[in-house]
Design an enzyme around this catalytic site. Structure first.
Site, PDB file in Angstrom:
ATOM      1  N   SER A  23     -20.604 -89.046 -50.646  1.00  0.00           N
ATOM      2  CA  SER A  23     -21.899 -89.073 -49.436  1.00  0.00           C
ATOM      3  C   SER A  23     -21.249 -89.315 -47.750  1.00  0.00           C
ATOM      4  O   SER A  23     -21.344 -89.174 -47.169  1.00  0.00           O
ATOM      5  CB  SER A  23     -22.259 -90.677 -49.915  1.00  0.00           C
ATOM      6  N   ASP A 312     -25.535 -93.849 -59.492  1.00  0.00           N
ATOM      7  CA  ASP A 312     -25.311 -92.519 -59.518  1.00  0.00           C
ATOM      8  C   ASP A 312     -24.103 -92.493 -60.834  1.00  0.00           C
ATOM      9  O   ASP A 312     -23.859 -91.367 -61.339  1.00  0.00           O
ATOM     10  CB  ASP A 312     -24.151 -91.729 -58.943  1.00  0.00           C
ATOM     11  N   ARG A 343     -32.922 -88.494 -65.588  1.00  0.00           N
ATOM     12  CA  ARG A 343     -31.502 -89.150 -66.543  1.00  0.00           C
ATOM     13  C   ARG A 343     -31.306 -90.219 -67.587  1.00  0.00           C
ATOM     14  O   ARG A 343     -30.675 -90.068 -67.733  1.00  0.00           O
ATOM     15  CB  ARG A 343     -30.148 -89.349 -65.138  1.00  0.00           C
ATOM     16  N   ARG A 386     -23.716 -84.959 -63.373  1.00  0.00           N
ATOM     17  CA  ARG A 386     -23.293 -86.359 -64.008  1.00  0.00           C
ATOM     18  C   ARG A 386     -23.452 -86.563 -65.796  1.00  0.00           C
ATOM     19  O   ARG A 386     -22.986 -86.890 -66.105  1.00  0.00           O
ATOM     20  CB  ARG A 386     -24.250 -87.127 -62.926  1.00  0.00           C
TER      21      ARG A 386
HETATM   22  C1  S3P Z   1     -26.976 -90.926 -51.553  1.00  0.00           C
HETATM   23  C2  S3P Z   1     -28.268 -91.568 -52.093  1.00  0.00           C
HETATM   24  C3  S3P Z   1     -28.921 -92.269 -53.227  1.00  0.00           C
HETATM   25  C4  S3P Z   1     -27.465 -90.870 -54.828  1.00  0.00           C
HETATM   26  C5  S3P Z   1     -26.589 -90.059 -54.049  1.00  0.00           C
HETATM   27  C6  S3P Z   1     -26.257 -90.200 -53.199  1.00  0.00           C
HETATM   28  C7  S3P Z   1     -26.667 -90.568 -50.374  1.00  0.00           C
HETATM   29  O1  S3P Z   1     -29.524 -91.356 -53.619  1.00  0.00           O
HETATM   30  O2  S3P Z   1     -28.283 -90.790 -55.601  1.00  0.00           O
HETATM   31  O3  S3P Z   1     -25.888 -89.407 -54.853  1.00  0.00           O
HETATM   32  O4  S3P Z   1     -25.555 -90.022 -50.269  1.00  0.00           O
HETATM   33  O5  S3P Z   1     -27.584 -90.889 -49.528  1.00  0.00           O
HETATM   34  P1  S3P Z   1     -30.728 -92.154 -53.925  1.00  0.00           P
HETATM   35  O6  S3P Z   1     -31.245 -92.114 -52.000  1.00  0.00           O
HETATM   36  O7  S3P Z   1     -32.326 -91.161 -54.013  1.00  0.00           O
HETATM   37  O8  S3P Z   1     -31.029 -93.458 -54.524  1.00  0.00           O
END
Ligand code: S3P
Length: 426
Positions: A23, A312, A343, A386
């Site tokens: 992220s 996640d 998932r 994952r």
């Molecule tokens: C992320 C937000 C999450 C997460 C993804 C990464 C991000 O998704 O599941 O792996 O970096 O902003 P959502 O915003 O759809 O929950």
């Protein structure tokens, strides 16, 4: 690629450094590309997803080069029209964040993705962006997204879901609006807040009040950032050490932002022996080392505000729950059906094959432990990194070997995953 998982070791012991947060890697590239001047990103993720973001900014005219372990970005602060479609690969973060950024540019662009990403819902971002005046064509709210860039209007958006991707998409759209107009997003619970922290650190006009974040046009300052380790990658080692008898490991340099540490809270509440060592700060984010020891665990309930803090990690938490005494119930996690795979169905189907006592519910799953997983079967990864990593950890405690089909999906986020496990196996 098929991978056979054999129990060719006794326990896990030692120290490893967890690779860079995905992220943060996406956001470091995106925000540095908007900041006039030279930014340096050290320890950039080598996962495929962040590299999709990096390549797209090259196509948007940003000067990006690599020098050993450093990414150097020289930006004019402005993007230019791409001459080809922008390929987000498997990365939902790339597509959703960039849709917000590109909707307000003075050029057109098209975001495309792989098969899995092209099936994922984009209505959650197209709807608010359209309310801001954006012009985005799609096939029933699925990629490709054809974006006709134009000036946008501000919005005060109340999102039904707690999603960092939706929040960041709208904030990036709001960041480009002239006249100091304020755009805000409110979510039901706080989702990961790396966008807010990094934008603030880079000088953006951004304010946070409870679950509402507001932003207005800002000049971003370039940064030098050393990206810390990804707690979502650490999660596989945390669970493995908790369930493999006699294990004791230390995971170095892991991001401990409270919006990401739901896995630690859950594991501790189940009885996990976890300690944080050497807590420090990098660019406004908490970082530390995590020590984990094998523990006797009990089941627990996981629902509500903690869900976005461990979204996640639910596949690997399901593996953990198979080794905890009693019932673990996961609910309020219906958005798991919209990830790289469904998932909920995928985890339940594959862990059942291994002998787990696990059932699907509309918004989660119920696991009854503790179960000796049997193995001696083939499991599927559903094109989902994952799933592949969670099944690998499950395969470390099955009585008989397992075969994982499609193990190469691990490279989406964590190319040296198995190598790091091999360093800890004793
Ligand atoms: C992320 C937000 C999450 C997460 C993804 C990464 C991000 O998704 O599941 O792996 O970096 O902003 P959502 O915003 O759809 O929950």
């Amino acid at each position: 690629m098929q991978k056979v998982i054999n129990k060719d070791f006794k326990t896990l012991n030692g120290e490893i450094t967890i690779p860079a947060d995905k992220s943060m890697s996406h956001r470091a590239i995106i925000f540095s590309s908007l900041a006039k001047g030279k930014s340096i990103i050290k320890n950039f993720s080598d996962g495929q997803d962040p590299h999709s973001t990096l390549n797209i900014f090259k196509h948007l005219g940003v000067d990006i080069s690599q020098d050993e372990n450093k990414i150097i970005i020289n930006s004019s602060g402005k993007l230019s029209a791409p001459i080809q479609d922008l390929d987000c690969g498997n990365s939902g973060t790339t597509m959703r964040l960039l849709a917000g950024l590109l909707a307000g540019q003075n050029f057109n662009s098209t975001l495309v993705g792989d098969k899995s990403l092209s099936k994922r819902p984009m209505k959650r971002i197209i709807e608010p962006l359209t309310l801001m005046g954006a012009n985005i064509d799609s096939d029933e709210y699925k990629a490709p997204l054809i974006i006709n860039g134009k000036p946008l209007q501000p919005i005060n958006y109340v999102s039904k879901i707690a999603s960092a991707q939706v929040k960041s998409c709208i904030l990036l759209a709001g960041l480009g609006i002239e006249n100091n107009d304020i755009t805000s997003v409110t979510e039901p619970y706080v989702s990961r807040n790396h966008t807010e922290i990094l934008l603030k650190y880079m000088g953006a006009n951004i304010e946070i009040k409870n679950t509402t974040v507001s932003i207005s046009k800002s000049e971003l300052k370039p940064i030098e950032i050393d990206i810390f380790g990804d707690i979502s990658s650490a999660a596989y080692f945390i669970v493995a050490a908790l369930i493999i008898p006699n294990s004791k490991i230390i995971l170095k340099n892991v991001g401990l932002n409270p919006t990401r540490t739901g896995i630690l809270d859950v594991a501790k509440s189940m009885g996990g022996n976890i300690k944080i060592l050497d807590k420090r700060e990098i660019c406004g984010e908490s970082v530390g080392d995590i020590q984990i020891e094998y523990s006797e665990l009990n089941g627990c309930n996981i629902s509500g505000e903690i869900i976005p803090r461990l979204i996640d990690e639910i596949p690997i938490i399901a593996v953990l729950a198979t080794q905890a005494k009693g019932i673990t119930k996961i609910s309020d996690a219906q958005d798991l059906r919209n990830k790289e795979s469904d998932r909920i169905t995928a985890v339940v189907t594959e862990l059942k094959k291994l002998g787990a006592n696990i059932d699907e519910t509309p918004d989660g799953m119920i696991i009854n432990g503790k179960t000796q997983l049997t193995g001696e079967c083939e499991v599927e990864t559903y094109h989902d990194h994952r799933l592949a990593m969670s099944l690998y950890v499950a395969g470390l405690i099955t009585q008989k070997p397992i075969i994982i089909n499609g193990f190469e999906w691990v490279d989406i986020s964590f190319p040296n995953f198995e190598q790091l496990f091999n360093e800890l196996k004793q």
